[in-house]
Design an enzyme around this catalytic site. Structure first.
Site, PDB file in Angstrom:
ATOM      1  N   HIS A 159       1.089  -1.651   0.009  1.00  0.00           N
ATOM      2  CA  HIS A 159       0.006   0.171  -0.094  1.00  0.00           C
ATOM      3  C   HIS A 159       0.676   1.372   0.079  1.00  0.00           C
ATOM      4  CE1 HIS A 159      -2.665   2.956   1.801  1.00  0.00           C
ATOM      5  NE2 HIS A 159      -4.003   2.066   1.020  1.00  0.00           N
ATOM      6  N   GLU A 165      -4.129   2.481  -7.479  1.00  0.00           N
ATOM      7  CA  GLU A 165      -4.282   3.550  -6.335  1.00  0.00           C
ATOM      8  C   GLU A 165      -3.125   4.638  -6.597  1.00  0.00           C
ATOM      9  OE1 GLU A 165      -6.481   2.010  -2.592  1.00  0.00           O
ATOM     10  OE2 GLU A 165      -4.400   1.529  -1.815  1.00  0.00           O
TER      11      GLU A 165
HETATM   12  P1  PGA Z   1     -10.106   5.284   0.565  1.00  0.00           P
HETATM   13  O1  PGA Z   1      -8.812   4.776   0.695  1.00  0.00           O
HETATM   14  O2  PGA Z   1     -11.239   5.028   0.000  1.00  0.00           O
HETATM   15  O3  PGA Z   1      -9.429   6.391   1.567  1.00  0.00           O
HETATM   16  O4  PGA Z   1      -9.385   6.952  -0.794  1.00  0.00           O
HETATM   17  C1  PGA Z   1      -8.211   4.098  -0.552  1.00  0.00           C
HETATM   18  C2  PGA Z   1      -6.754   3.568   0.076  1.00  0.00           C
HETATM   19  O5  PGA Z   1      -6.310   3.846   0.570  1.00  0.00           O
HETATM   20  O6  PGA Z   1      -7.279   2.569   0.159  1.00  0.00           O
END
Ligand code: PGA
Length: 228
Positions: A94, A151
Site C-alpha cells: 500500500h 491506487e
Molecule cells: P480511501 O482509501 O477510500 O479512503 O481513499 C483507499 C485506500 O487507501 O485503500
C-alpha cells in the site's frame, strides 16, 4: 466477479469493531457476483473472523500487511503462517506502507512470496508513475496468483478520485503486463456514488475502499447499491 475490499487502516477499537458488525446490514449480496473482503487491524482479526462466522456473513478476511519474512527472529512481524488459518487475502505495498514504512519493491516481492506460500492471495497496490517498476519485479509464475489494486496517491482519502475511464486504461495496462486474468481493483475515494462507474469498466474487477468502509451503514449502503 467483483471484489470489494474494505481497508480500515489504523482505525477502530475492539468496541467499535463489534458495533460495526452489529450495525452491518447487507441485504442482497450474491457471493457468485461479489466477493467482500474486510481487512481490519491485525489485533482484531480473530474477533472479526468470529463475527463473520457467527453472523454467517458472505465476507472473507484480509490482513492489511504481512511480514516479508518467515517464522523466526523478526520482532514485531506478523508472518503469513500465523494468520493463514483465518486470512485469505493480504494487502501488500500500500502506498502508505511504501511512504511511512519505507517499503521497497523488493520488500513487496518478498511479502507476495510469503503470502502465497500460505495460500493467501496478495492484493498488490501500485500507482501509475511507478507502474512498470512496481510490476516488473513480480515473478512471472505469480502473475495469475495475485490481485492488483491501482491506487493513485492523490486520490487516497482526498475526495478526489481518478476517473473511471482512466482507471480502466490503467487496468488494461496492468493486465497486458501481467495477465488478462489478473483481477485489477481501483482504490482512492471510492464511495456509494462512484463505485458503480468503476465496476462497469471492462478492465476493473473491484474496488479497495478506505474511508467509506469505516461506517457500517455507509458500507452496507455501498454494497447493497451494487448488489442485484
Ligand atoms: P480511501 O482509501 O477510500 O479512503 O481513499 C483507499 C485506500 O487507501 O485503500
Amino acid at each position: 466477479m467483483n471484489y470489494l475490499v474494505a481497508n480500515w487502516k489504523s482505525n477502530k477499537t475492539l468496541a467499535e469493531v463489534k458495533i460495526w458488525f452489529e450495525s452491518l446490514n447487507l441485504t442482497r449480496v450474491d457471493p457468485e457476483q461479489i466477493q467482500l473482503i474486510v481487512c481490519p487491524p491485525a489485533p482484531f482479526l480473530l474477533d472479526v473472523a468470529d463475527s463473520i462466522h457467527r453472523q454467517k456473513l458472505p465476507i472473507k478476511l484480509g490482513i492489511q500487511d504481512i511480514s516479508p519474512f518467515p517464522f523466526g527472529a523478526y520482532t514485531g512481524a506478523i508472518t503469513a503462517g500465523m494468520v493463514a488459518e483465518w486470512v485469505d487475502f493480504a494487502i501488500v505495498g500500500h502506498s502508505e506502507r511504501r511512504r511511512y514504512f519505507s517499503e521497497s519493491n523488493q520488500d513487496v516481492d518478498k511479502k507476495i512470496s510469503e503470502a502465497l506460500k500460505e495460500n493467501i492471495t496478495p492484493i498488490v497496490c501500485i500507482d501509475e508513475p511507478y507502474l512498470q517498476s512496481q510490476l516488473q519485479t513480480i515473478e512471472k509464475s505469480n502473475h495469475t496468483k495475485i490481485m492488483v489494486a491501482y491506487e493513485p496517491v492523490s486520490a487516497i482519502g482526498s475526495g478526489n478520485p481518478d476517473t473511471p475511464k482512466h482507471a480502466d486504461q490503467i487496468g488494461e495496462r496492468v493486465k497486458k503486463i501481467l495477465d488478462n486474468r489478473t483481477p485489477v481493483l481501483y482504490g482512492g475515494s471510492v464511495n456509494q456514488e462512484n463505485l458503480g462507474y468503476y465496476l462497469n469498466q471492462t478492465h476493473i474487477n473491484g474496488a479497495l475502499i478506505g474511508g467509506a468502509s469505516l461506517d457500517p451503514q455507509e458500507f452496507s449502503m455501498l454494497v447493497n447499491s451494487i448488489s442485484k
